[in-house]
Motif scaffolding. Structure first.
Motif, PDB file in Angstrom:
ATOM      1  N   ALA A  57       0.810  -1.223   0.000  1.00  9.58           N
ATOM      2  CA  ALA A  57       0.000   0.000   0.000  1.00  9.58           C
ATOM      3  C   ALA A  57       0.839   1.266   0.000  1.00  9.58           C
ATOM      4  O   ALA A  57       0.513   2.240  -0.676  1.00  9.58           O
ATOM      5  N   ASP A  58       1.954   1.278   0.767  1.00  8.37           N
ATOM      6  CA  ASP A  58       2.788   2.483   0.830  1.00  8.37           C
ATOM      7  C   ASP A  58       3.385   2.819  -0.533  1.00  8.37           C
ATOM      8  O   ASP A  58       3.406   3.979  -0.948  1.00  8.37           O
ATOM      9  N   SER A  59       3.888   1.809  -1.218  1.00  7.01           N
ATOM     10  CA  SER A  59       4.450   2.042  -2.548  1.00  7.01           C
ATOM     11  C   SER A  59       3.361   2.431  -3.536  1.00  7.01           C
ATOM     12  O   SER A  59       3.588   3.230  -4.454  1.00  7.01           O
ATOM     13  N   MET A  60       2.163   1.882  -3.342  1.00  3.62           N
ATOM     14  CA  MET A  60       1.062   2.157  -4.255  1.00  3.62           C
ATOM     15  C   MET A  60       0.632   3.623  -4.197  1.00  3.62           C
ATOM     16  O   MET A  60       0.166   4.180  -5.204  1.00  3.62           O
ATOM     17  N   GLY A 122       8.991  -0.316  -7.619  1.00  7.99           N
ATOM     18  CA  GLY A 122       9.048  -1.753  -7.432  1.00  7.99           C
ATOM     19  C   GLY A 122       7.689  -2.398  -7.241  1.00  7.99           C
ATOM     20  O   GLY A 122       7.574  -3.449  -6.595  1.00  7.99           O
ATOM     21  N   VAL A 123       6.647  -1.789  -7.788  1.00  6.42           N
ATOM     22  CA  VAL A 123       5.292  -2.339  -7.700  1.00  6.42           C
ATOM     23  C   VAL A 123       5.033  -3.208  -8.929  1.00  6.42           C
ATOM     24  O   VAL A 123       5.338  -2.781 -10.047  1.00  6.42           O
ATOM     25  N   PRO A 124       4.507  -4.426  -8.764  1.00  2.39           N
ATOM     26  CA  PRO A 124       4.215  -5.275  -9.930  1.00  2.39           C
ATOM     27  C   PRO A 124       3.233  -4.588 -10.869  1.00  2.39           C
ATOM     28  O   PRO A 124       2.143  -4.195 -10.459  1.00  2.39           O
ATOM     29  N   SER A 347      -1.816  -5.442   4.966  1.00  2.39           N
ATOM     30  CA  SER A 347      -1.641  -4.201   4.214  1.00  2.39           C
ATOM     31  C   SER A 347      -1.200  -3.078   5.128  1.00  2.39           C
ATOM     32  O   SER A 347      -1.529  -3.046   6.303  1.00  2.39           O
ATOM     33  N   CYS A 348      -0.427  -2.145   4.563  1.00  2.04           N
ATOM     34  CA  CYS A 348       0.021  -0.975   5.321  1.00  2.04           C
ATOM     35  C   CYS A 348      -1.034   0.110   5.258  1.00  2.04           C
ATOM     36  O   CYS A 348      -1.805   0.190   4.311  1.00  2.04           O
ATOM     37  N   GLU A 349      -1.055   0.940   6.266  1.00  2.00           N
ATOM     38  CA  GLU A 349      -1.952   2.091   6.233  1.00  2.00           C
ATOM     39  C   GLU A 349      -1.447   3.062   5.180  1.00  2.00           C
ATOM     40  O   GLU A 349      -0.253   3.342   5.088  1.00  2.00           O
ATOM     41  N   PRO A 350      -2.316   3.620   4.333  1.00  2.00           N
ATOM     42  CA  PRO A 350      -1.869   4.560   3.311  1.00  2.00           C
ATOM     43  C   PRO A 350      -1.334   5.839   3.926  1.00  2.00           C
ATOM     44  O   PRO A 350      -1.653   6.187   5.055  1.00  2.00           O
TER      45      PRO A 350
END
Length: 372
Positions: A57-60, A122-124, A347-350
């Motif tokens: 989530a953070d990278s997203m 580095g997100v797919p 999942s990480c908190e945004p």
């Protein structure tokens, strides 16, 4: 900035204002609010489902920020390129609040720049595109209601019960920029197709169908292709009803947007058939979302495997390394767990501050007069 919108066949009428509210003398339009609301719903969905697609989530968040902002810029440039008139200065081109966005430019820009951002963070890429496709349907389904408040993006005359009429539709149809197929007569005093409503319903139905398909997807990128097919098919027939399209072949009523929609459908169907056959009988490989907790778990597992732990007998798929490790639906295990128990994917908190800034950016800048 108000319109009396009537649906004579249904006996309904609404007094609508384009302005939702004002802050310090600055008007905030319903159009911007509708798009921002759609984005918020899309973000909620994305953050709830990202680990199911193997996305951190953070990278997203960074990918979304880049994709949305540059997608808006692309939507504006596409509109300017296709507009039937010239802009005097570069500032007129950049004046998003003065009106003019093209959804196709936004979609293309979001995929292109979002894909580049995925490489950077580095997100797919393909799983992110799958998630984005569903987010697009949410955002488009909500955002099209901004056209209702602006009384724009409607169709030609209709005798259907839900035909819509307002001074906004009448004044536009009396102008010289109306585009219809040769031989079609438009009467400004009669109701028109509420094509914004058609597209909104089409997108929301598409989201429901794809949501039910998530666990049945056969390969990464499957949902993206189905999004292109679904949206392209809907846009093709809806565009045929509209009166504000850029005509490609006036004699048969073929619009530029219809050509793009047709290409999306044909290419999407061909790719779907090809990849479905290619991955037939193969398990879907979902990248492991590299959250801090999962990174620690993978490091622990690597250490145990290197020490000859019983878990060392379980082999990862060939070619899978580091950040690109994949979890099959059942298979890889952490030491001390059974083969039926997956790693704890959390999942990480945004990054809420960045999301808030993005929302405010949309409300302020996307309060436009027109969207295609």
């Amino acid at each position: 900035m108000t319109n009396l919108v009537q649906f004579p066949g249904l006996g309904l009428s609404f007094e609508l204002s384009r302005v939702a509210f004002s802050i310090g003398g600055m008007d905030i339009y319903w159009y911007g609010v509708c798009i921002a609301f759609g984005l918020c719903l899309a973000l909620v969905f994305a953050f709830r489902r990202c680990t199911e697609f193997g996305i951190d989530a953070d990278s997203m968040v960074d990918v979304i920020l880049i994709g949305v902002v540059l997608g808006i810029a692309s939507a504006r440039l596409y509109y300017v390129a296709m507009a039937p008139y010239n802009y005097d200065t570069i500032w007129d081109v950049l004046a998003v609040r003065d009106g003019g966005l093209a959804i196709y430019g936004g979609i293309i820009g979001a995929f292109v720049f979002g894909g580049l951002a995925c490489k950077w963070r580095g997100v797919p890429v393909l799983p992110m595109f799958d998630l984005a496709g569903m987010g697009f349907l949410i955002g488009q389904g909500c955002g099209r209601w901004g056209n209702f408040f602006n009384q724009e993006a409607f169709g030609c005359n209709t005798t259907l019960p839900w035909g819509m009429y307002s001074e906004g539709t009448r004044s536009y149809l009396m102008g010289s920029t109306v585009t219809v197929q040769n031989g079609v007569t438009i009467d400004p005093n009669l109701p028109v197709h509420p094509t914004f409503l058609y597209e909104s319903i089409w997108c929301l139905v598409g989201f429901i169908l794809l949501f039910r398909y998530i666990k049945k997807r056969k390969f990464n990128g499957d949902i993206t292709l189905r999004y292109l097919i679904w949206y392209g098919a809907g846009r093709f027939w809806i565009e045929a009803l509209r009166t504000d399209s850029l005509m490609l072949v006036p004699s048969i009523g073929l619009r530029v947007s219809q050509l793009l929609a047709g290409i999306a459908v044909v290419a999407g169907v061909a790719a779907e058939i090809y990849f479905t056959r290619k991955f037939k009988g193969k398990p879907l490989m979902v990248p492991l979302a590299m959250t801090a907790e999962n990174k620690a778990a993978m490091k622990k597992l690597d250490g145990l495997c290197g020490q000859g732990h019983p878990a060392a007998g379980q082999r990862l798929p060939q070619g899978v390394r580091g950040k690109d490790r994949a979890l099959q639906r059942r298979g890889e295990t952490e030491a001390g767990r059974t083969a039926e128990e997956p790693l704890n994917v959390k999942s990480c908190e945004p990054q809420s501050r960045q999301v808030l800034v993005l929302w405010l950016f949309l409300v302020y800048n996307i309060a436009t007069d027109e969207v295609r």
